[in-house]
Design an enzyme around this catalytic site. Structure first.
Site, short mmCIF file in Angstrom:
data_model
loop_
_atom_site.label_atom_id
_atom_site.label_comp_id
_atom_site.label_asym_id
_atom_site.label_seq_id
_atom_site.Cartn_x
_atom_site.Cartn_y
_atom_site.Cartn_z
N CYS A 208 -5.47 -2.20 2.42
CA CYS A 208 -5.38 -2.14 3.87
C CYS A 208 -6.48 -2.97 4.53
CB CYS A 208 -5.40 -0.68 4.34
SG CYS A 208 -5.00 -0.45 6.08
N GLU B 157 0.83 -1.21 0.00
CA GLU B 157 0.00 0.00 0.00
C GLU B 157 0.86 1.26 0.00
OE1 GLU B 157 -3.36 2.13 2.91
OE2 GLU B 157 -2.17 0.42 3.62
N LYS C 149 -9.63 2.76 -3.28
CA LYS C 149 -10.16 2.21 -2.03
C LYS C 149 -11.53 2.80 -1.72
CE LYS C 149 -8.81 1.61 2.84
NZ LYS C 149 -7.81 1.96 3.88
#
Length: 563
Positions: free
Chosen positions: A439, A311, A385
């Site tokens: 994440c 990430e 995301k």
């Protein structure tokens, strides 16, 4: 005079110590009751990763039941509900306090800015999450009946509370109690059958029944029969899950032909990651590790089809840096693809600047993304995301909290923007269809695959460097493994500081790089497994199980009331 002869114990006599302990716990009041609940909740964390000492729940969950017995016997229904709420809240507070203490590590990455918030972070979040357990216990005691009925009621109410915790206010289903039944690997397969919320319900029944029913039976003529019933209730769900798991694990596992992955774990210190003077060093390190195998040999990308970086791997905006794109293209040399976590910006104007902006606005949106780079460094696929971290990537009530001086940990004023839902399936050249998870998106059961197209792999990029050498990264890995089992899909995980891994669709870790280890690992991609029931039907299996247990509780409760 002859000495008195002690009567011989009858064959049905049972040990009296369970009822003795029960009576003492039931009789606890005030601070003693709160302390018992707190300690039992804290001890319950040992059932989860990385300890996996689930038998501790055979002691801690009965304590919760007996404390609720005392609450249910309060003079008024209202008083009983308040006491039950307090019992559940203290138990939950202890559970979340010890289970989430690692959150405080994130506030020590830049202590000069955020250390003052640490006491609030490590106490307020557990206090808030404990409200769900308090509400569950208060609701359960409204239907409290002697015997098995109250165990079933508590199992249903706690599993509902955990489901709500995973959905309300964006949700935070970390350390759901059902993970206590997600180890060892055979039991983990149960997540593919009833999901983690179904495992929560079964865990409460499994770990509560033996001691609670034994204590109930200690003064009865049918004592040993009650003991056996409690043991069966503990063993039956676990046995059925183990049988299902053994059958599932007996299925053969193959690999996807023509795919060879290289996962890169640079282990960059979180404090150094975003320093401007470190940008070149961090980027060069990723490039160097991408050309290095697990033994540290400079072998290039011969035989590698896909490189995976963690990430936000580049501490700048790579899509706005022609130089970075050129170097990525040179590394790939037209033979491989790079799948990397990266920040990207959408601007109203056509300007390009590789520096990360200090503030996001309506005309300048910043996304935490997964980007696929192909020949020449050209971006071929992007996933933004969709599930942002509260207080980490955005502030709830952002304008108000920023006005009083608060910042999210990423220090991007204005916060990140969420991508478009539903989560798209990515077409990555040379790879099966993929789902990107950035994440902690990997902790949300039932929300992984959001469309009708079933992917062939889950790609999870994360950093976890915020949380140091604590239980947090280890818990994160275990929850990602359970997602793979729920969906019957392999999961590829690249983490900045670890733990990076390749996980097959049965939750087995085939390759890994341990926490705080700098390096890379090469691995073939496991193929998908047959779609498990949870992957097909989601939480409906848990809901059906909850309804069944509620009906059983009603039936058993009425029988006890009529006896």
């Amino acid at each position: 005079m002859d000495a008195p002869v002690s009567p011989m114990p009858t064959p049905t006599a049972a040990p009296r110590w369970p009822s003795s302990i029960r009576d003492k716990v039931r009789g606890a009041r005030g601070r003693k009751r709160a302390a018992l609940a707190l300690v039992a909740g804290m001890a319950s964390v040992l059932a989860l990763a990385p300890f996996f000492l689930s038998p501790v729940l055979l002691l801690t969950l009965p304590v919760l039941v007996w404390l609720l017995d005392g609450a249910a016997s309060a003079d008024s229904a209202q008083g009983g509900a308040r006491t039950a709420f307090a019992v559940g809240w203290w138990f939950g507070f202890g559970y979340f306090l010890l289970g989430l203490f690692w959150i405080g590590e994130a506030f020590l990455v830049e202590p000069e800015l955020f250390a003052w918030l640490l006491p609030f972070a490590v106490t307020l979040m557990p206090a808030g999450l404990a409200l769900f357990w308090g509400a569950a216990c208060a609701a359960a005691t409204r239907f409290w009946r002697p015997g098995l009925s109250r165990i079933l009621v508590l199992a249903v109410s706690l599993s509902v509370a955990e489901w709500l915790r995973g959905h309300i206010l964006t949700g935070f289903p970390w350390n759901v109690l059902g993970y206590a039944l997600a180890w060892p690997l055979t039991l983990m397969q149960g997540a593919g059958l009833v999901g983690i919320y179904g495992l929560t319900l079964l865990a409460v029944v499994t770990f509560t029944s033996p001691l609670v029913l034994a204590a109930d039976a200690s003064h009865e003529a049918s004592a040993w029969r009650r003991w056996r019933a409690g043991a069966m209730l503990a063993l039956l769900p676990a046995t059925l899950l183990a049988i299902y798991g053994a059958v599932r694990l007996a299925e053969p596992v193959s690999t996807v032909p023509g795919v060879m992955l290289r996962i890169v774990q640079p282990s960059v210190a979180q404090r150094d990651k975003w320093r401007r003077e470190k940008q070149r060093e961090v980027f060069d390190d990723h490039l160097a590790l991408s050309a290095t195998d697990a033994d540290g040999r400079k072998v290039g990308l011969d035989g590698i089809t896909h490189v995976v970086w963690p990430e936000a791997s580049m501490p700048f905006l790579p899509l706005d840096s022609p130089e970075a794109l050129e170097e990525i293209g040179a590394m790939l040399a037209g033979r491989a693809r790079l799948i990397a976590g990266a920040l990207r910006v959408e601007r109203a104007s056509g300007s390009h600047d590789a520096a990360i902006p200090e503030r996001a606005t309506a005309s300048l949106k910043v996304f935490n993304s997964l980007v696929v780079f192909g020949p020449g460094g050209k971006p071929e696929a992007v996933y933004d995301k969709i599930h942002l971290v509260p207080f980490g990537e955005y502030l709830p009530l952002q304008p108000l909290l920023e006005a009083i001086g608060l910042r999210q940990l990423t220090r991007l004023r204005g916060g990140f923007s969420a991508g478009s839902s539903p989560r798209p399936v990515l077409d990555i050249p040379g790879l099966v269809k993929a789902i990107g998870l950035v994440c902690y998106e990997a902790i949300f059961p039932g929300a992984i695959v959001q469309g009708s197209v079933r992917p062939g792999v889950l790609v999870n990029v994360t950093t976890d460097g915020w949380f140091g050498n604590t239980t947090g990264p280890r818990q994160h890995l275990h929850q990602a493994r359970v997602r793979a089992v729920e969906e019957g899909l392999p999961l590829v995980r690249a983490a900045n500081n670890g733990i990076s891994a390749v996980i097959d669709p049965y939750g087995r870790v085939t390759h890994r790089i341990d926490l705080n280890v700098r390096g890379s690992v090469d691995a073939p991609l496991p193929a998908t497994a047959a779609r498990p029931p949870y992957g097909a039907f989601g939480d409906w299996a848990w809901l059906a199980l909850a309804v069944l247990c509620a009906l059983m509780a009603l039936f058993v409760g009425r029988r006890m009331g009529n006896s």
